[in-house]
Design an enzyme around this catalytic site. Structure first.
Site, mmCIF file in Angstrom:
data_model
loop_
_atom_site.group_PDB
_atom_site.id
_atom_site.type_symbol
_atom_site.label_atom_id
_atom_site.label_comp_id
_atom_site.label_asym_id
_atom_site.label_seq_id
_atom_site.Cartn_x
_atom_site.Cartn_y
_atom_site.Cartn_z
ATOM 1 N N HIS A 119 10.057 -28.847 51.832
ATOM 2 C CA HIS A 119 11.028 -27.853 51.384
ATOM 3 C C HIS A 119 12.361 -28.477 50.974
ATOM 4 C CE1 HIS A 119 13.392 -28.080 55.164
ATOM 5 N NE2 HIS A 119 12.211 -28.330 55.717
ATOM 6 N N ASP A 120 12.952 -27.924 49.928
ATOM 7 C CA ASP A 120 14.283 -28.308 49.432
ATOM 8 C C ASP A 120 14.336 -29.720 48.867
ATOM 9 O OD1 ASP A 120 15.895 -25.866 50.355
ATOM 10 O OD2 ASP A 120 15.029 -26.547 52.249
ATOM 11 N N GLY A 137 11.378 -32.445 54.478
ATOM 12 C CA GLY A 137 12.325 -31.592 53.764
ATOM 13 C C GLY A 137 13.580 -32.334 53.344
#
Length: 256
Positions: A119-120, A137
């Site tokens: 994520h991100d 992430g």
């Protein structure tokens, strides 16, 4: 172009000449650009934006919720550019509101089988992630970087432009532009000479980048001291500026 055995949500938007293979699922709030081919058994969950002329191979999971325990179902996104190849079993998670709220993949990247994008994370352009490379992430990968098979990248790490990681590297700090790292924990070895040659860097530029590498890694300077000297060298060779920028943007310290 859409196999009758595929499941396409009515709210999904598919551009011209998009192909979706059998038993693939395209969920709500998914936008797929023209000429992209989704092979069989792919799951795409929104909000996700996929650009033009991508290839997404079987058993990939694209745009799924992150397993980050802070995530509570907030609306976050995945954005993928153009001309990417996403091979078998790749997993790409959307962002979190605690960071950018978006996972971003640029153009012309190759994600080989079983790669994981957390994520991100942000991947630039022309990057290659070899089988089973995994990004936690909040990872940033700059243009033309290559991560060899089974490379593991800790959260919040940055991999600089034209960097190269050896097979099985465990990266817990930032990798500056142009640098080859290898090992667990990863250690800097040299500059990515062969990669630079293939991308058309001149002998003069490569020599200057090699000089810059020695300045950072062989002189015993602190990063701050090295940046001062590198800035002078960058005035003579513009290619060195990418190394300066990657050192200045480092927040975790650099792989030594």
């Amino acid at each position: 172009m859409i196999d009758p055995r595929a499941i396409i949500d009515p709210s999904a938007k598919l551009g011209d000449n998009v192909e979706v293979g059998p038993w693939s699922i395209v969920g709500p709030d998914v936008d797929i650009g023209e000429g992209t081919k989704v092979h069989s058994h792919v799951v795409i969950k929104g909000p996700t934006r996929i650009g033009r002329h991508n290839q997404i191979y079987q058993f990939s999971s694209v745009g799924e919720d992150t397993p980050d325990l802070k995530y509570q179902g907030e609306p976050t996104r995945l954005v993928i550019g153009d001309n990417n190849v996403i091979r078998e079993g790749v997993t790409i998670h959307r962002g979190t509101v605690q960071d950018r709220g978006e996972t971003t993949i640029g153009d012309d990247n190759l994600l080989m089988a079983y790669v994981h994008i957390g994520h991100d994370s942000v991947i630039g352009n022309h990057c290659i992630l070899v089988n089973n490379a995994a990004l936690a992430g909040h990872v940033y990968i700059d243009d033309w970087a290559i991560l060899s098979g089974f490379t593991l990248v800790h959260q919040f790490c940055k991999i600089g432009a034209h960097a190269f990681t050896g097979m099985g590297s465990a990266i817990g700090k930032d990798v500056p532009a142009y640098v080859i790292v290898n090992g667990n924990p990863a250690a800097a070895k040299s500059i990515n000479v062969e990669g630079l040659r293939r991308r058309g860097f001149s002998k003069t530029d490569i020599a200057a980048i090699n000089k810059a590498f020695k300045l950072v890694y062989r002189r015993g300077l602190t990063v701050e001291e090295a940046i001062v000297e590198l800035q002078a060298l960058a005035q003579q060779c513009a290619a060195v500026e990418a190394l300066v920028t990657s050192l200045q943007s480092s927040s975790r310290g650099i792989v030594r």
